[in-house]
Scaffold this motif. Structure first.
Motif, short mmCIF file in Angstrom:
data_model
loop_
_atom_site.label_atom_id
_atom_site.label_comp_id
_atom_site.label_asym_id
_atom_site.label_seq_id
_atom_site.Cartn_x
_atom_site.Cartn_y
_atom_site.Cartn_z
N ALA A 26 0.83 -1.21 0.00
CA ALA A 26 0.00 0.00 0.00
C ALA A 26 0.86 1.25 0.00
CB ALA A 26 -0.93 -0.01 1.21
N ARG A 27 1.98 1.22 0.73
CA ARG A 27 2.86 2.39 0.77
C ARG A 27 3.42 2.72 -0.62
NH1 ARG A 27 7.96 3.91 0.71
NH2 ARG A 27 8.65 1.79 0.27
N MET A 28 3.82 1.68 -1.36
CA MET A 28 4.36 1.92 -2.70
C MET A 28 3.29 2.47 -3.64
SD MET A 28 7.03 -1.23 -3.32
CE MET A 28 5.86 -2.54 -2.98
N TYR A 29 2.08 1.88 -3.58
CA TYR A 29 0.99 2.40 -4.41
C TYR A 29 0.66 3.84 -4.04
CZ TYR A 29 0.01 -2.41 -5.97
OH TYR A 29 0.09 -3.65 -6.53
N LEU A 30 0.66 4.13 -2.75
CA LEU A 30 0.34 5.48 -2.29
C LEU A 30 1.37 6.48 -2.78
CD1 LEU A 30 -1.45 7.30 -0.46
CD2 LEU A 30 0.12 6.75 1.41
N MET A 31 2.64 6.11 -2.70
CA MET A 31 3.70 7.00 -3.15
C MET A 31 3.56 7.31 -4.65
SD MET A 31 7.81 6.28 -3.18
CE MET A 31 7.57 4.86 -4.26
N ALA A 32 3.30 6.27 -5.44
CA ALA A 32 3.15 6.47 -6.88
C ALA A 32 1.90 7.29 -7.20
CB ALA A 32 3.08 5.11 -7.59
N LYS A 33 0.82 7.05 -6.46
CA LYS A 33 -0.41 7.80 -6.71
C LYS A 33 -0.23 9.28 -6.37
CE LYS A 33 -4.94 8.80 -5.10
NZ LYS A 33 -5.74 8.93 -3.88
N ASP A 34 0.38 9.55 -5.21
CA ASP A 34 0.62 10.95 -4.82
C ASP A 34 1.50 11.65 -5.85
OD1 ASP A 34 -0.90 10.68 -2.57
OD2 ASP A 34 0.77 10.41 -1.20
N SER A 35 2.48 10.94 -6.37
CA SER A 35 3.35 11.51 -7.40
C SER A 35 2.57 11.84 -8.67
CB SER A 35 4.50 10.55 -7.72
OG SER A 35 5.28 11.03 -8.78
N ALA A 36 1.67 10.92 -9.07
CA ALA A 36 0.86 11.15 -10.26
C ALA A 36 -0.08 12.33 -10.08
CB ALA A 36 0.06 9.89 -10.61
N VAL A 37 -0.70 12.42 -8.91
CA VAL A 37 -1.62 13.53 -8.64
C VAL A 37 -0.88 14.86 -8.64
CG1 VAL A 37 -3.11 14.55 -6.88
CG2 VAL A 37 -3.28 12.11 -7.40
N LEU A 112 -4.01 3.27 -9.53
CA LEU A 112 -3.33 3.10 -8.25
C LEU A 112 -4.32 3.20 -7.09
CD1 LEU A 112 -0.18 5.17 -9.14
CD2 LEU A 112 -0.17 2.75 -8.52
N GLU A 113 -5.32 4.08 -7.21
CA GLU A 113 -6.35 4.18 -6.17
C GLU A 113 -7.12 2.87 -6.05
OE1 GLU A 113 -8.92 6.26 -3.36
OE2 GLU A 113 -6.99 6.80 -4.25
N GLN A 114 -7.43 2.24 -7.19
CA GLN A 114 -8.14 0.98 -7.16
C GLN A 114 -7.29 -0.13 -6.54
OE1 GLN A 114 -11.44 0.40 -8.01
NE2 GLN A 114 -10.93 -1.51 -6.95
N ARG A 115 -6.00 -0.13 -6.86
CA ARG A 115 -5.12 -1.13 -6.26
C ARG A 115 -5.01 -0.93 -4.74
NH1 ARG A 115 -1.15 -4.22 -9.07
NH2 ARG A 115 -1.67 -4.39 -11.27
#
Length: 248
Positions: A26-37, A112-115
């Protein structure tokens, strides 16, 4: 500095945060999502800034559109023929490239949000069932806890890590507590979002708020108390529902 000295001196005996389970995913997905946003927001700002100095005809064509409508309109732009002014052609091309980037980053953020939702829903389903806790806020709080949250002494330690523990600033006969400005500020912001959502939609939280107002508490003091309650609830939910294999 104090933490480093504790480790070097041998006083620090508690295990470090683990990175071998669903929380790390979850931490990795969150990091990538925040970067995309963040990158999407930057691209939107660049697009709008570019249109400020663009050709008046193009600017007037796109001025009244919403942000979504603006992106869709820019995706349809073409450079134009050889006879068009080169600056105008470059502007139309750049605007379309930025619009394509915004669309791509939006798709990445949604995936990433869905994952995130899938990982947290598999391992911590009751956490997402809690009022006001969405996948993003849950991922932020879980990242603070780690995959081995048992390393903490209790829910008070988690609240302190989130900056939700009370800080006294009493003077004389007056006893006061203020918001904690330390701890993980992203986790504190997640608790704040959860509290604001509950104040708007949760009858129990609304009743608590009204009761505390009647006691003379300020809105800031009430929110501090509610953030502390949410931190306690999240900690207990996570401790009580570790289940399921890691998933991608």
């Amino acid at each position: 500095m104090a933490a480093a000295r504790s480790v070097l001196s041998g006083r620090a005996q508690w295990p470090v945060k683990s990175g071998s389970g669903p929380v790390e995913i979850a931490r990795m997905y969150l990091m990538a999502k925040d970067s995309a946003v963040s990158a999407k927001r930057q691209a939107v700002n660049q697009l709008k800034a570019l249109l400020v100095t663009a050709d008046p005809a193009l600017r007037d064509e796109l001025r009244s559109l919403s942000r979504r409508g603006l992106v869709l309109a820019c995706l349809q732009l073409r450079e134009g023929g050889e006879g068009m002014d080169p600056v105008v052609r470059a502007t139309r091309f750049t605007v379309r490239v930025l619009a394509e980037r915004i669309e791509q980053l939006g798709v990445q953020a949604r995936v990433l949000e869905q994952r995130l939702a899938n990982v947290i829903g598999t391992h911590y389903p009751r956490l997402l069932d809690s009022v006001g806790v969405g996948p993003h806020s849950a991922a932020v709080l879980l990242t603070v806890l780690g995959d081995n949250s048992e390393r903490m002494r209790g829910e008070a330690s988690f609240a302190a890590l989130c900056g939700a523990s009370p800080v006294e600033y009493s003077s004389g006969s007056r006893c006061h507590r203020r918001l904690n400005r330390g701890g993980n500020r992203q986790a504190n912001a997640a608790l704040h979002r959860i509290v604001l959502t509950r104040l708007r939609w949760d009858p129990r939280t609304q009743a608590y708020y009204e009761r505390r107002v009647a006691e003379g508490k300020t809105r800031r003091e009430i929110i501090r108390c509610l953030k502390r309650y949410v931190a306690r609830e999240v900690y207990r939910l996570v401790q009580g529902q570790r289940q399921g294999p890691a998933c991608s």
